[in-house]
Scaffold this motif. Structure first.
Motif, short mmCIF file in Angstrom:
data_model
loop_
_atom_site.label_atom_id
_atom_site.label_comp_id
_atom_site.label_asym_id
_atom_site.label_seq_id
_atom_site.Cartn_x
_atom_site.Cartn_y
_atom_site.Cartn_z
N ILE A 150 0.84 -1.20 0.00
CA ILE A 150 0.00 0.00 0.00
C ILE A 150 0.87 1.25 0.00
O ILE A 150 0.63 2.21 -0.75
CB ILE A 150 -0.94 -0.01 1.22
CG1 ILE A 150 -1.94 -1.16 1.10
CG2 ILE A 150 -1.68 1.32 1.35
CD1 ILE A 150 -2.81 -1.35 2.33
N ILE A 151 1.92 1.25 0.84
CA ILE A 151 2.83 2.40 0.88
C ILE A 151 3.50 2.62 -0.48
O ILE A 151 3.62 3.75 -0.96
CB ILE A 151 3.90 2.20 1.98
CG1 ILE A 151 3.25 2.22 3.37
CG2 ILE A 151 4.98 3.28 1.90
CD1 ILE A 151 4.21 1.90 4.50
N ALA A 152 3.91 1.53 -1.12
CA ALA A 152 4.56 1.64 -2.43
C ALA A 152 3.60 2.22 -3.46
O ALA A 152 3.99 3.07 -4.29
CB ALA A 152 5.05 0.26 -2.89
N GLY A 153 2.35 1.79 -3.43
CA GLY A 153 1.37 2.32 -4.37
C GLY A 153 1.10 3.80 -4.17
O GLY A 153 1.04 4.58 -5.13
N VAL A 154 0.96 4.21 -2.90
CA VAL A 154 0.71 5.62 -2.60
C VAL A 154 1.90 6.48 -3.00
O VAL A 154 1.76 7.55 -3.60
CB VAL A 154 0.39 5.80 -1.10
CG1 VAL A 154 0.31 7.27 -0.72
CG2 VAL A 154 -0.92 5.11 -0.75
N TRP A 155 3.11 6.00 -2.69
CA TRP A 155 4.33 6.76 -3.02
C TRP A 155 4.50 6.88 -4.54
O TRP A 155 4.85 7.96 -5.04
CB TRP A 155 5.54 6.07 -2.41
CG TRP A 155 6.82 6.85 -2.54
CD1 TRP A 155 7.68 6.85 -3.60
CD2 TRP A 155 7.37 7.76 -1.59
NE1 TRP A 155 8.73 7.68 -3.37
CE2 TRP A 155 8.57 8.26 -2.13
CE3 TRP A 155 6.97 8.19 -0.33
CZ2 TRP A 155 9.37 9.17 -1.45
CZ3 TRP A 155 7.77 9.09 0.35
CH2 TRP A 155 8.96 9.58 -0.20
N ALA A 156 4.23 5.81 -5.26
CA ALA A 156 4.35 5.84 -6.72
C ALA A 156 3.35 6.85 -7.31
O ALA A 156 3.67 7.57 -8.27
CB ALA A 156 4.12 4.45 -7.30
N TYR A 157 2.15 6.90 -6.75
CA TYR A 157 1.13 7.82 -7.26
C TYR A 157 1.57 9.27 -7.06
O TYR A 157 1.50 10.09 -7.99
CB TYR A 157 -0.20 7.57 -6.54
CG TYR A 157 -1.25 8.62 -6.84
CD1 TYR A 157 -1.88 8.68 -8.08
CD2 TYR A 157 -1.61 9.55 -5.86
CE1 TYR A 157 -2.83 9.65 -8.35
CE2 TYR A 157 -2.56 10.52 -6.12
CZ TYR A 157 -3.17 10.57 -7.37
OH TYR A 157 -4.10 11.53 -7.64
N PHE A 158 2.04 9.61 -5.87
CA PHE A 158 2.47 10.98 -5.60
C PHE A 158 3.72 11.33 -6.42
O PHE A 158 3.89 12.48 -6.83
CB PHE A 158 2.73 11.17 -4.11
CG PHE A 158 1.47 11.39 -3.30
CD1 PHE A 158 0.79 12.58 -3.36
CD2 PHE A 158 0.98 10.38 -2.50
CE1 PHE A 158 -0.37 12.78 -2.63
CE2 PHE A 158 -0.18 10.56 -1.76
CZ PHE A 158 -0.86 11.77 -1.82
N SER A 159 4.59 10.34 -6.63
CA SER A 159 5.77 10.59 -7.46
C SER A 159 5.36 10.90 -8.90
O SER A 159 5.94 11.77 -9.55
CB SER A 159 6.70 9.38 -7.43
OG SER A 159 7.18 9.13 -6.12
N TRP A 160 4.38 10.18 -9.41
CA TRP A 160 3.91 10.40 -10.77
C TRP A 160 3.33 11.81 -10.94
O TRP A 160 3.51 12.45 -11.98
CB TRP A 160 2.86 9.35 -11.12
CG TRP A 160 2.16 9.61 -12.41
CD1 TRP A 160 2.62 9.41 -13.67
CD2 TRP A 160 0.83 10.15 -12.55
NE1 TRP A 160 1.68 9.79 -14.60
CE2 TRP A 160 0.56 10.24 -13.94
CE3 TRP A 160 -0.15 10.54 -11.64
CZ2 TRP A 160 -0.64 10.72 -14.42
CZ3 TRP A 160 -1.35 11.02 -12.12
CH2 TRP A 160 -1.59 11.11 -13.50
N ARG A 161 2.68 12.31 -9.90
CA ARG A 161 2.05 13.64 -9.99
C ARG A 161 3.09 14.76 -10.11
O ARG A 161 2.82 15.77 -10.75
CB ARG A 161 1.18 13.88 -8.75
CG ARG A 161 -0.06 13.01 -8.70
CD ARG A 161 -0.91 13.36 -7.50
NE ARG A 161 -1.35 14.76 -7.54
CZ ARG A 161 -2.03 15.35 -6.55
NH1 ARG A 161 -2.31 14.67 -5.47
NH2 ARG A 161 -2.39 16.60 -6.67
N VAL A 162 4.25 14.59 -9.49
CA VAL A 162 5.27 15.65 -9.52
C VAL A 162 6.59 15.08 -10.04
O VAL A 162 7.64 15.36 -9.49
CB VAL A 162 5.44 16.28 -8.12
CG1 VAL A 162 4.23 17.07 -7.72
CG2 VAL A 162 5.74 15.19 -7.07
N TRP A 163 6.50 14.27 -11.10
CA TRP A 163 7.66 13.52 -11.55
C TRP A 163 8.85 14.41 -11.91
O TRP A 163 9.99 14.08 -11.64
CB TRP A 163 7.27 12.67 -12.77
CG TRP A 163 8.37 11.77 -13.21
CD1 TRP A 163 9.16 11.89 -14.31
CD2 TRP A 163 8.82 10.59 -12.53
NE1 TRP A 163 10.06 10.86 -14.38
CE2 TRP A 163 9.88 10.04 -13.28
CE3 TRP A 163 8.42 9.94 -11.37
CZ2 TRP A 163 10.54 8.89 -12.92
CZ3 TRP A 163 9.08 8.78 -11.00
CH2 TRP A 163 10.12 8.27 -11.77
#
Length: 597
Positions: free
Chosen positions: A254-267
């Motif tokens: 779950i942490i990996a999914g949330v972190w990947a999502y936020f990273s994608w937003r401000v890549w």
């Protein structure tokens, strides 16, 4: 202990009393405590199987004043194995453990219980005691290479055949009975005699608990006890690890999914440290999954997989080393205070590699040591890892202190607050670690106590695995929250490093007063939506490349000390000086023209 507990019993009292946890039987599979006396053996053995909480019902204390004078043992070591003079809570009396002539005379037991343990069936108020689990209590006689017999079975046979009230070994009926292979059930235990004289006792466990077997004899004997769980081959004290590591795998996913999502937003604004944190999160997912697979595989098969073990040790060592490495480079200000650590980065990598190798050495030394080896682990496995951890902690503390001082001297409030929080978290982690080792030291010193083992077996797995992993999740999760990818990454990136601190302070002050936000290029926008060019870029010809915003990757230094030296000029300072030079040049040209006129 890795697998289902087993123990060897013999004449020595310390080796004749063993306890271990066991799960209650399920509808599909039985849990049991199995005791096997191999043949050939000769002699008599008194044996009891019971749950720990019923231990106080075995034996009975008779106060001295309640004993007739002719029934008082002379000394505790008078040779009477069934009674001992004791003083409990100020009450002196005789503690009767086994049924002998004296116990029978005091009506603590009957002739049919001779040789068995004395069982107290009354509570302190004299009412019948309600047992939580049945006590198996018998006195058996081994007959070398032919079936023996026990007092329970004998008196059951006597009651059935009505051959009097005293035992006679030459009775034809009983003599014929004991020569046969046979089995019977008593108090939930199945007793089975083999034709070759081997005896097997299977005590069914219906309620989860800490079950014990006690065997004593004046003769030499040997027996093997096994605690067999309905949950599988894994010791029931270790069984919660399967559930724990499965849950931890889901949490990190779950942490990996949330972190990947936020990273994608401000890549475009992701910092190097944040990419490494994502890698560590993925490593944690794999590590927890492999740990769950290792324990699940053993629980199913009862066999330790070398491949699972090697991968698990490597992942554990890798995640610990990478965590220490990331904490160290962040403490040194990498990506926040200085864009490059120069030669210092190589030293950090070397220390991380040494810590990884030391962690592998320690891990392999623990998992591949012989199961019967109860000695403390060799110092050759512990010392390298201890040295690496000590260096990491001391260096990180020193680096945090210096980085915080740098932010204070340059009045970088946002980064200062972040690193001060990191300092507090680091101290908290040290306190957690001290507490963890203290609990383990206490646990190790108390392991020889059966009473301590009976109380703590349910959370023994937590001391070995759960505590450290939950502490790691708390510390790691807090750091991830602070360093999460957001639109304000540049506020703790390299855009606000020393060199244009006055402008940074002005931007921070303006933001606090007017609620300013930052645009996609990191430029502050006023509350009216107008770019604040006065703070970001001099008003010059847009086509002039001299004043274009410089990319982050131009900040590459040979050594981090150069970055903080007096000779270093930030891009903002270079722009300001260039602008002043041009204005000065224009002034000189204008003055020269007037002079010529």
């Amino acid at each position: 202990m890795l697998g289902s507990e087993t123990a060897n019993l013999n004449r020595n009292y310390a080796n004749g009393f063993k306890c271990a946890p066991i799960a209650g039987s399920s509808k599909s599979k039985e849990s049991k405590l199995m005791v096997k006396f191999p043949a050939p053996q000769f002699g008599s053995v008194s044996i009891q199987i019971f749950e720990w909480n019923e231990k106080k019902r075995i034996g009975k204390l008779v106060p001295e004043k309640a004993l007739p004078n002719d029934k008082l043992p002379k000394e505790p070591s008078s040779g009477n194995e069934g009674a001992v003079v004791v003083d409990i809570d100020g009450t002196r009396g005789t503690y009767f453990l086994y049924c002998d002539d004296q116990a029978i005379a005091l009506e603590l037991c009957s002739e049919r219980n001779r040789g068995q343990a004395v069982i107290d069936y009354r509570d302190p108020d004299g009412k019948p005691y309600k047992f939580g689990a049945a006590i198996f209590n018998d006195y058996i006689k081994m007959q070398n290479e032919k079936p023996g017999n026990g007092s329970i079975e004998y008196w059951r046979w006597k009651d059935e055949h009505g051959n009097g009230s005293t035992r006679s070994d030459d009775e034809d009926g009983w003599a014929q009975q004991v020569t046969k292979a046979r089995e019977f059930t008593e108090n939930g235990a199945q007793v089975k005699w083999e034709a070759n004289g081997q005896l097997t006792i299977n005590y069914r466990v219906n309620t989860t608990g800490f079950y014990c077997v006690q065997a004593t004899s004046e003769d030499y004997f040997t027996a093997d006890a096994s605690w067999i769980n309905s949950t599988g081959e894994l010791s029931y004290a270790e069984y919660p690890k399967i559930i724990f590591y499965g849950a931890m795998t889901i949490v990190y996913l779950i942490i990996a999914g949330v972190w990947a999502y936020f990273s994608w937003r401000v890549w475009k604004d992701i910092l190097p440290v944040q990419n490494m944190l994502l890698g560590l999160i993925c490593l944690m997912v794999i590590d927890m999954g492999v740990s769950n697979g290792f324990w699940s595989y053993y629980n199913r098969t009862g066999v330790t997989s070398v491949a699972w073990t090697v991968v698990m040790v490597l992942l554990d060592a890798g995640r610990n080393s990478l965590s220490f490495f990331l904490l160290l480079v962040v403490a040194l200000g990498w990506g926040v205070l200085r864009p490059s650590l120069g030669p210092t980065m190589k030293k950090c990598i070397a220390l991380g590699v040494f810590h990884f190798l030391a962690g592998c050495l320690y891990g392999f030394g623990v998992v591949f040591r012989p199961p019967q080896d109860n000695r403390p682990i060799s110092i050759m496995y512990v010392l390298p890892l201890s040295i690496a951890m000590a260096v990491f902690y001391m260096w990180t503390l020193h680096a945090l202190f210096n980085t915080i001082k740098s932010f204070e001297s340059n009045s970088q409030s946002y980064k200062l607050a972040m690193y001060q929080r990191l300092w507090i978290l680091f101290i908290v982690s040290l306190l957690f670690l001290i507490g963890f080792f203290s609990l383990n030291i206490i646990n190790l010193t108390m392991l020889t106590s059966d009473a301590w083992a009976a109380r703590q077996w349910r959370w023994r797995w937590f001391l070995s695995d759960g505590f450290f992993n939950l502490e790691y999740l708390f510390i790691f999760g807090t750091i991830l929250f602070w360093w999460r990818p957001t639109a304000e990454n540049r506020r703790y990136g390299l855009e606000q490093i020393a060199g244009d601190e006055d402008g940074a302070l002005e931007r921070e002050r303006h933001r606090q007063l007017n609620g300013d936000e930052f645009d996609e290029n990191g430029h502050p926008i006023s509350h009216e939506g107008i770019p604040m060019d006065d703070f970001t870029k001099p008003q010059n010809d847009p086509s002039d490349d001299t004043y274009q915003r410089l990319p982050d990757d131009v900040f590459v230094l040979e050594d981090e000390d150069d970055y903080l030296s007096d000779d270093f000029e930030s891009p903002q300072t270079l722009r300001h000086n260039n602008n002043n030079n041009q204005q000065s040049s224009s002034t000189n040209v204008a003055g020269h023209s007037r002079k010529n006129s």
